[in-house]
Design an enzyme around this catalytic site. Structure first.
Site, PDB file in Angstrom:
ATOM      1  N   HIS A  18       0.775  -1.133   0.154  1.00  0.00           N
ATOM      2  CA  HIS A  18      -0.048   0.109  -0.039  1.00  0.00           C
ATOM      3  C   HIS A  18       0.874   1.128  -0.021  1.00  0.00           C
ATOM      4  O   HIS A  18       0.498   2.197  -0.794  1.00  0.00           O
ATOM      5  CB  HIS A  18      -0.741   0.098   1.137  1.00  0.00           C
ATOM      6  CG  HIS A  18      -1.985  -1.166   1.258  1.00  0.00           C
ATOM      7  ND1 HIS A  18      -1.939  -1.801   2.425  1.00  0.00           N
ATOM      8  CD2 HIS A  18      -3.019  -1.481   0.455  1.00  0.00           C
ATOM      9  CE1 HIS A  18      -3.014  -2.621   2.142  1.00  0.00           C
ATOM     10  NE2 HIS A  18      -3.722  -2.534   1.119  1.00  0.00           N
ATOM     11  N   LYS A  42     -18.041  -5.859   8.758  1.00  0.00           N
ATOM     12  CA  LYS A  42     -16.615  -6.727   8.622  1.00  0.00           C
ATOM     13  C   LYS A  42     -15.892  -6.786   9.617  1.00  0.00           C
ATOM     14  O   LYS A  42     -15.605  -5.909  10.440  1.00  0.00           O
ATOM     15  CB  LYS A  42     -15.890  -5.730   7.465  1.00  0.00           C
ATOM     16  CG  LYS A  42     -14.744  -6.777   6.481  1.00  0.00           C
ATOM     17  CD  LYS A  42     -14.630  -5.966   5.501  1.00  0.00           C
ATOM     18  CE  LYS A  42     -13.305  -6.583   4.651  1.00  0.00           C
ATOM     19  NZ  LYS A  42     -12.800  -5.959   3.545  1.00  0.00           N
ATOM     20  N   ARG A  91      -2.102  -6.030  -8.118  1.00  0.00           N
ATOM     21  CA  ARG A  91      -1.112  -6.927  -7.821  1.00  0.00           C
ATOM     22  C   ARG A  91      -0.651  -7.871  -8.986  1.00  0.00           C
ATOM     23  O   ARG A  91       0.448  -8.210  -9.217  1.00  0.00           O
ATOM     24  CB  ARG A  91      -0.917  -7.615  -6.419  1.00  0.00           C
ATOM     25  CG  ARG A  91      -0.688  -6.655  -5.193  1.00  0.00           C
ATOM     26  CD  ARG A  91      -1.383  -7.400  -4.311  1.00  0.00           C
ATOM     27  NE  ARG A  91      -2.539  -7.717  -4.085  1.00  0.00           N
ATOM     28  CZ  ARG A  91      -3.577  -8.081  -3.131  1.00  0.00           C
ATOM     29  NH1 ARG A  91      -2.901  -8.171  -2.153  1.00  0.00           N
ATOM     30  NH2 ARG A  91      -4.776  -8.269  -3.320  1.00  0.00           N
ATOM     31  N   SER A 129      -2.872  -7.725   3.148  1.00  0.00           N
ATOM     32  CA  SER A 129      -3.074  -7.507   4.590  1.00  0.00           C
ATOM     33  C   SER A 129      -3.430  -8.770   5.228  1.00  0.00           C
ATOM     34  O   SER A 129      -3.120  -9.162   6.540  1.00  0.00           O
ATOM     35  CB  SER A 129      -4.038  -6.801   5.038  1.00  0.00           C
ATOM     36  OG  SER A 129      -3.738  -5.335   4.315  1.00  0.00           O
TER      37      SER A 129
HETATM   38  O1  PNS Z   1      -8.957  -2.986   0.500  1.00  0.00           O
HETATM   39  P1  PNS Z   1     -10.180  -3.481   0.207  1.00  0.00           P
HETATM   40  O2  PNS Z   1     -11.029  -4.305   1.283  1.00  0.00           O
HETATM   41  O3  PNS Z   1     -10.114  -4.460  -1.024  1.00  0.00           O
HETATM   42  O4  PNS Z   1     -11.123  -2.310  -0.375  1.00  0.00           O
HETATM   43  C1  PNS Z   1     -12.478  -2.309  -0.690  1.00  0.00           C
HETATM   44  C2  PNS Z   1     -13.191  -1.152  -0.765  1.00  0.00           C
HETATM   45  C3  PNS Z   1     -12.840  -0.251   0.401  1.00  0.00           C
HETATM   46  C4  PNS Z   1     -12.311  -0.142  -1.784  1.00  0.00           C
HETATM   47  C5  PNS Z   1     -14.617  -1.361  -1.239  1.00  0.00           C
HETATM   48  O5  PNS Z   1     -14.933  -2.375  -0.444  1.00  0.00           O
HETATM   49  C6  PNS Z   1     -15.418  -0.086  -1.072  1.00  0.00           C
HETATM   50  O6  PNS Z   1     -15.276   0.737  -1.879  1.00  0.00           O
HETATM   51  N1  PNS Z   1     -16.407  -0.058  -0.449  1.00  0.00           N
HETATM   52  C7  PNS Z   1     -17.271   1.122   0.118  1.00  0.00           C
HETATM   53  C8  PNS Z   1     -18.805   0.708  -0.497  1.00  0.00           C
HETATM   54  C9  PNS Z   1     -18.937   0.920  -1.758  1.00  0.00           C
HETATM   55  O7  PNS Z   1     -19.045   1.855  -2.367  1.00  0.00           O
HETATM   56  N2  PNS Z   1     -19.614  -0.304  -2.661  1.00  0.00           N
HETATM   57  C10 PNS Z   1     -19.735  -0.415  -3.698  1.00  0.00           C
HETATM   58  C11 PNS Z   1     -18.302  -0.521  -4.690  1.00  0.00           C
HETATM   59  S1  PNS Z   1     -18.623  -1.069  -6.069  1.00  0.00           S
END
Ligand code: PNS
Length: 168
Positions: A18, A42, A91, A129
């Site tokens: 990150h 979560k 990645r 992570s």
């Molecule tokens: O590090 P991650 O867990 O892969 O990040 C995922 C994240 C936070 C980018 C995604 O879960 C997100 O944007 N969540 C917010 C809710 C949202 O907007 N959902 C619709 C996205 S298509």
């Protein structure tokens, strides 16, 4: 006009992968808003306050970086923060399907917002992570994989208080 992008994620915890993406992003954008997902549904090892705090500590000397927790839709967060670019790290091919779906759903929700993919250094292409947490909990060595502050916080979370590999 300053170019601002949002870099969202769970960051549970932030890894050197990150950090690498943030450093690359800063070469392209003037301001990065690191958006730490706060999702009560979560299960995370670190609370959103802890995750925000770790990232703030790591980037306290870096101009252009701000860190905020968010919940709800990412597109709403981006609008509120007047950013129309979202950065995501890619990645490997295995990330692609999920990222592609998310980018297109976000485009449906906010057609003016673009998703900008950056690839981390190859040495972080296997890093996540979840693996960091698993390896640390089993006393594996995390050298070069997480910032020092993160290793310190991991020690506070796990009873064995060390991430060093131990020999039988
Ligand atoms: O590090 P991650 O867990 O892969 O990040 C995922 C994240 C936070 C980018 C995604 O879960 C997100 O944007 N969540 C917010 C809710 C949202 O907007 N959902 C619709 C996205 S298509």
């Amino acid at each position: 006009m300053k170019k601002r992008a949002v870099y969202p994620g769970s960051f549970d915890p932030i890894t050197n992968g990150h950090v690498d993406i943030i450093q690359r992003g800063l070469k392209i954008f003037d301001e990065l808003v690191i958006a730490v997902l706060k999702n009560p549904k979560k299960d995370t090892l670190f609370s959103s306050d802890e995750r925000v705090d770790m990232i703030r500590t790591i980037f306290k000397e870096t101009p252009g970086v701000s860190v905020t927790a968010f919940h709800g839709l990412l597109t709403d967060f981006a609008r509120k923060n007047e950013a129309n670019v979202v950065i995501r790290g890619l990645r490997a091919i295995s990330d692609f399907e999920y990222e592609f779906q998310m980018a297109l759903m976000n485009r449906k929700l906010h057609p003016e917002m673009e998703t900008f993919f950056l690839m981390p250094n190859l040495k972080y292409s296997f890093l996540s992570s979840n693996l960091v947490k698993e390896v640390f909990s089993l006393r594996g060595c995390l050298e070069g994989l997480v910032p020092a502050q993160v290793e310190t916080r991991l020690r506070d979370k796990f009873p064995h208080k060390t991430g060093l590999a131990v020999k039988d």
